[in-house]
Design an enzyme around this catalytic site. Structure first.
Site, PDB file in Angstrom:
ATOM      1  N   CYS A 280       4.111 -11.977  -3.289  1.00 41.79           N
ATOM      2  CA  CYS A 280       3.532 -10.899  -4.092  1.00 41.79           C
ATOM      3  C   CYS A 280       2.113 -11.288  -4.491  1.00 41.79           C
ATOM      4  CB  CYS A 280       4.390 -10.698  -5.335  1.00 41.79           C
ATOM      5  SG  CYS A 280       3.719  -9.520  -6.493  1.00 41.79           S
ATOM      6  N   ASN A 281       1.151 -10.438  -4.165  1.00 39.84           N
ATOM      7  CA  ASN A 281      -0.239 -10.720  -4.522  1.00 39.84           C
ATOM      8  C   ASN A 281      -0.412 -10.806  -6.037  1.00 39.84           C
ATOM      9  OD1 ASN A 281      -2.211 -10.229  -1.944  1.00 39.84           O
ATOM     10  ND2 ASN A 281      -0.341  -9.047  -1.767  1.00 39.84           N
TER      11      ASN A 281
ATOM     12  N   CYS B 195      -2.235  -6.183  -1.219  1.00 35.63           N
ATOM     13  CA  CYS B 195      -0.971  -5.813  -1.849  1.00 35.63           C
ATOM     14  C   CYS B 195       0.028  -5.635  -0.704  1.00 35.63           C
ATOM     15  CB  CYS B 195      -1.129  -4.522  -2.638  1.00 35.63           C
ATOM     16  SG  CYS B 195       0.441  -3.829  -3.177  1.00 35.63           S
TER      17      CYS B 195
ATOM     18  N   TYR C  38       4.958  -4.804 -10.685  1.00 34.88           N
ATOM     19  CA  TYR C  38       4.225  -5.916 -11.308  1.00 34.88           C
ATOM     20  C   TYR C  38       2.765  -5.537 -11.549  1.00 34.88           C
ATOM     21  CZ  TYR C  38       7.669  -9.784 -10.718  1.00 34.88           C
ATOM     22  OH  TYR C  38       8.730 -10.639 -10.817  1.00 34.88           O
ATOM     23  N   GLY C  39       2.279  -4.599 -10.770  1.00 37.49           N
ATOM     24  CA  GLY C  39       0.844  -4.280 -10.735  1.00 37.49           C
ATOM     25  C   GLY C  39       0.217  -3.880 -12.057  1.00 37.49           C
TER      26      GLY C  39
ATOM     27  N   SER D  39       8.141  -8.350  -6.709  1.00 39.11           N
ATOM     28  CA  SER D  39       8.637  -7.423  -7.728  1.00 39.11           C
ATOM     29  C   SER D  39       9.771  -6.554  -7.184  1.00 39.11           C
ATOM     30  CB  SER D  39       7.498  -6.524  -8.190  1.00 39.11           C
ATOM     31  OG  SER D  39       6.923  -5.887  -7.071  1.00 39.11           O
TER      32      SER D  39
END
Ligand code: DGL
Length: 267
Positions: free
Chosen positions: A77-78, A187, A46-47, A15
Site C-alpha cells: 500500500c502506497n 496508488c 487509508y487514503g 487497506s
C-alpha cells in the site's frame, strides 16, 4: 524450527483489495512463495487517514504477521509506506519492503528530469515520493497530485461515476502542464484506470511502481538466499478485518481469491 528451504510465508498487506494488484505481479515472478495476505477492510480507505492512525494499523498488522511466522512483509500500500514505514521499519526482526521507498529508488536512477505522481491524499501530504526520488537524484523535479475519487471509480463505489470519470481528463491535463518525463501511478488502484488515461496521454508516459517493486523484492530475496526452494505447491491465506464476502467480490478486479478470508480482530 526454520528449515533451509525458506518455506516461511511472505506477508502482504493493504487497506483492502488494492494490494492484490501487487500480489498479482509478485505471483507472476514468484509462484513458489507461500503468502499471508491481510486486507484491513475495517479501516478502508487509508487514503484519508492520519499518520497516527496509519502507524497504529501497520503495527497491529505487523504483530499479526509476526504471529504467522513470516520471513518478510511487503507493504503493498502506497499510503501505508508513505505514512507508517519510517516509524515501524526497525521494530521487527523480519525484512519489511515498502512500495514507495523501493520503487522510487529504482525510478530515480534513470536520470529523469521531471516526474509526476498521482496518489491518495495521505500519500501526497507525506511528500514521500518527492523525498525518496530526490534522495537518489537531487536535480529531479517532482509534482505530486492527489486524485481523490480514483479508488472509488476502480472499486465502483463512486456516487457520481460519470462525473468522476470525466474529471480524470482535467487531472491528467493539470499534470501534463508540468511536462513530466514519466507519471508514477502511486496508488495500488490507478493502473486499472489505464483505459481512461490513454484517452489523454500516451501509455508509455505512465509508470506502475508495483512492477518495479516486485522485481526488486525478488532480487533481494534471492541475494539474501531467502527464496522458497521447496518443490511443494505453495499456499495462500487471506485475512481481513471485516466483510470477507465483499472482499472476495471486490478482489475480482485484481486477483482471484479462492477461499473466504478469515476475520481477524485487531486490538
Ligand atoms: N491501497 C491504497 C494505496 O496504495 C489506496 C486505497 C486506500 O486509500 O485505502 O495508497
Amino acid at each position: 524450527m526454520e528449515d533451509n528451504k525458506n518455506t516461511s510465508p511472505i506477508g502482504f498487506f493493504d487497506s483492502g483489495v488494492g494490494g492484490l494488484s501487487v500480489l498479482a505481479r509478485f505471483r507472476n515472478l514468484l509462484p513458489n512463495e507461500n503468502i499471508i495476505y491481510f486486507g484491513d477492510t475495517v479501516h478502508l480507505p487509508y487514503g484519508n487517514k492520519s499518520k497516527e492512525e496509519l502507524i497504529g494499523y501497520a503495527k497491529n498488522i505487523l504483530d499479526f504477521m509476526q504471529s504467522k511466522g513470516v520471513k518478510a512483509v511487503v507493504i503493498a500500500c502506497n499510503t501505508s509506506s508513505a505514512q507508517a514505514y519510517d516509524t515501524i521499519k526497525d521494530l521487527y526482526s523480519f525484512k519489511i519492503y515498502p512500495i514507495i521507498q523501493t520503487a522510487a529508488k529504482a525510478i530515480a536512477v534513470n536520470n529523469y528530469k521531471r516526474i509526476g505522481v498521482f496518489a491518495t491524499e495521505a500519500t501526497v501530504k507525506s511528500g514521500k515520493y518527492t523525498e525518496e526520488l530526490k534522495k537518489y537524484n537531487t536535480n529531479i523535479e517532482v509534482k505530486e497530485l492527489a486524485s481523490k475519487n480514483w479508488v472509488s471509480i476502480v472499486e465502483k463505489t463512486s456516487k457520481n461515476l460519470a462525473e468522476d470519470t470525466a474529471h480524470i481528463k482535467d487531472e491528467i491535463s493539470e499534470m501534463l502542464e508540468f511536462k513530466p518525463d514519466k507519471i508514477i501511478l502511486g496508488c495500488t488502484h490507478y493502473p486499472y484506470l489505464m483505459n481512461e488515461f490513454v484517452k489523454y496521454a500516451p501509455k508509455e508516459l505512465f509508470l506502475d511502481p508495483a512492477e518495479i517493486f516486485v522485481k526488486y523484492v525478488k532480487h533481494d530475496l534471492d541475494v539474501n538466499h531467502s527464496l522458497n526452494t521447496s518443490n511443494e505447491i505453495s499456499y495462500e491465506e487471506f485475512y481481513v478485518s471485516s466483510n470477507p464476502k465483499e472482499f472476495v467480490e471486490n478482489a475480482k478486479i485484481f486477483y482471484e481469491v479462492k477461499t473466504l478470508p478469515e476475520i481477524v480482530t485487531m486490538p
